[in-house]
Design an enzyme around this catalytic site. Structure first.
Site, PDB file in Angstrom:
ATOM      1  N   ILE A  30       0.697  -0.972  -0.168  1.00  0.00           N
ATOM      2  CA  ILE A  30       0.185   0.021  -0.193  1.00  0.00           C
ATOM      3  C   ILE A  30       0.658   1.300  -0.395  1.00  0.00           C
ATOM      4  O   ILE A  30       0.188   2.571  -0.405  1.00  0.00           O
ATOM      5  CB  ILE A  30      -0.863   0.222   1.347  1.00  0.00           C
ATOM      6  CG1 ILE A  30      -2.257   0.907   1.153  1.00  0.00           C
ATOM      7  CG2 ILE A  30      -0.049   0.125   2.595  1.00  0.00           C
ATOM      8  CD1 ILE A  30      -3.378   1.009   2.030  1.00  0.00           C
ATOM      9  N   GLN A  90      10.614  -4.896  11.428  1.00  0.00           N
ATOM     10  CA  GLN A  90       8.816  -5.391  10.948  1.00  0.00           C
ATOM     11  C   GLN A  90       8.122  -4.470  11.587  1.00  0.00           C
ATOM     12  O   GLN A  90       7.896  -4.189  12.743  1.00  0.00           O
ATOM     13  CB  GLN A  90       9.347  -7.159  11.557  1.00  0.00           C
ATOM     14  CG  GLN A  90       8.619  -7.617  11.498  1.00  0.00           C
ATOM     15  CD  GLN A  90       8.146  -8.597  11.433  1.00  0.00           C
ATOM     16  OE1 GLN A  90       9.241  -9.013  12.099  1.00  0.00           O
ATOM     17  NE2 GLN A  90       7.332  -9.637  10.717  1.00  0.00           N
ATOM     18  N   HIS A  96       6.425 -12.294   5.925  1.00  0.00           N
ATOM     19  CA  HIS A  96       6.128 -11.050   4.047  1.00  0.00           C
ATOM     20  C   HIS A  96       7.665 -10.963   4.002  1.00  0.00           C
ATOM     21  O   HIS A  96       8.358 -10.558   4.875  1.00  0.00           O
ATOM     22  CB  HIS A  96       5.491 -10.285   4.533  1.00  0.00           C
ATOM     23  CG  HIS A  96       5.414  -8.702   5.571  1.00  0.00           C
ATOM     24  ND1 HIS A  96       5.658  -8.934   6.593  1.00  0.00           N
ATOM     25  CD2 HIS A  96       6.332  -7.900   5.278  1.00  0.00           C
ATOM     26  CE1 HIS A  96       6.572  -7.837   7.533  1.00  0.00           C
ATOM     27  NE2 HIS A  96       6.576  -7.251   6.493  1.00  0.00           N
TER      28      HIS A  96
HETATM   29  P1  5GP Z   1       7.169  -4.242   7.314  1.00  0.00           P
HETATM   30  O1  5GP Z   1       7.802  -2.893   8.495  1.00  0.00           O
HETATM   31  O2  5GP Z   1       6.885  -4.977   8.204  1.00  0.00           O
HETATM   32  O3  5GP Z   1       8.696  -5.162   7.038  1.00  0.00           O
HETATM   33  O4  5GP Z   1       6.429  -4.052   6.303  1.00  0.00           O
HETATM   34  C1  5GP Z   1       5.185  -3.963   6.333  1.00  0.00           C
HETATM   35  C2  5GP Z   1       4.811  -3.562   5.281  1.00  0.00           C
HETATM   36  O5  5GP Z   1       3.370  -3.663   4.464  1.00  0.00           O
HETATM   37  C3  5GP Z   1       4.883  -1.999   4.292  1.00  0.00           C
HETATM   38  O6  5GP Z   1       5.525  -1.934   3.686  1.00  0.00           O
HETATM   39  C4  5GP Z   1       3.401  -1.300   4.398  1.00  0.00           C
HETATM   40  O7  5GP Z   1       3.594  -0.415   3.627  1.00  0.00           O
HETATM   41  C5  5GP Z   1       2.664  -2.495   3.840  1.00  0.00           C
HETATM   42  N1  5GP Z   1       1.560  -2.224   5.060  1.00  0.00           N
HETATM   43  C6  5GP Z   1       0.614  -2.293   5.431  1.00  0.00           C
HETATM   44  N2  5GP Z   1      -0.835  -2.056   5.813  1.00  0.00           N
HETATM   45  C7  5GP Z   1      -1.083  -2.721   5.302  1.00  0.00           C
HETATM   46  C8  5GP Z   1      -2.051  -3.348   3.694  1.00  0.00           C
HETATM   47  O8  5GP Z   1      -3.209  -2.839   4.522  1.00  0.00           O
HETATM   48  N3  5GP Z   1      -2.368  -3.477   2.823  1.00  0.00           N
HETATM   49  C9  5GP Z   1      -1.219  -3.194   1.890  1.00  0.00           C
HETATM   50  N4  5GP Z   1      -1.336  -4.186   0.717  1.00  0.00           N
HETATM   51  N5  5GP Z   1       0.022  -2.866   2.426  1.00  0.00           N
HETATM   52  C10 5GP Z   1       0.102  -3.136   3.981  1.00  0.00           C
END
Ligand code: 5GP
Length: 120
Positions: A30, A90, A96
Site C-alpha cells: 500500500i 518489522q 512477509h
Molecule cells: P514491514 O515493515 O513489517 O517489513 O512491512 C510491512 C509492509 O506492509 C509495509 O511496507 C506497509 O506499507 C505494508 N502494509 C501495511 N498495511 C498494509 C495494508 O493494509 N495493505 C497493503 N497492501 N500493505 C500494507
C-alpha cells in the site's frame, strides 16, 4: 496473534492481488518503495522469518519465483527483503517478503557505517 495481513487473507480488507494459491498470497504494498513493490505472505501465520518452519520456505521460494516470472522480475531483477524483528523495523508481525523492482534500486545505508565496519 491476528494482524492486518490475516484480515487481507480472509478478504476482510481489500488488497491489489498479484498471485494466489492455497498456501500463499502476493499483493501490492500500500506504501510502495519502488515502482514494483509486492508483499508475499504465507496464509498460515508465522511471526517472522526466524520463526518460520523451513519446510514452508521451500514452497514459498517456488511461489516467489512464480510471482517474479508473472511480473517479469525474473528477467529485470528484484530485491527480496524480509524485515525480521525490532532492529529490522518489522511492523507487521506476519512473515512477509518484500519484492522490490521495476527500476535500478539504490543500496540503502542501513546504519552507522563506522559501526558496520567492525566486522570487516
Ligand atoms: P514491514 O515493515 O513489517 O517489513 O512491512 C510491512 C509492509 O506492509 C509495509 O511496507 C506497509 O506499507 C505494508 N502494509 C501495511 N498495511 C498494509 C495494508 O493494509 N495493505 C497493503 N497492501 N500493505 C500494507
Amino acid at each position: 496473534m491476528s494482524t492486518i495481513f490475516s484480515k487481507i487473507i480472509k478478504g476482510e480488507i481489500p488488497c491489489n492481488k498479484v498471485l494466489e494459491d492455497d498456501e500463499f498470497l502476493a499483493f501490492h504494498d500500500i506504501n510502495p518503495r519502488a515502482p514494483i513493490h509486492i508483499l508475499v505472505i504465507p496464509k498460515v501465520e508465522y511471526k517472522n522469518f526466524q520463526s518460520v518452519d523451513p519446510a514452508i520456505m521451500e514452497k514459498m521460494t517456488k511461489f516467489i519465483h512464480r510471482v517474479a516470472t508473472h511480473m517479469g522480475l525474473d528477467k529485470s531483477g528484484y530485491r527480496l527483503i524480509a524485515n525480521n524483528g525490532e532492529n529490522a523495523g518489522q511492523e507487521v508481525l506476519h512473515l512477509h517478503f518484500h519484492m522490490l523492482g521495476g527500476a535500478k534500486l539504490t543500496w540503502p545505508n542501513v546504519t552507522n557505517l563506522d559501526e558496520a565496519k567492525k566486522f570487516i
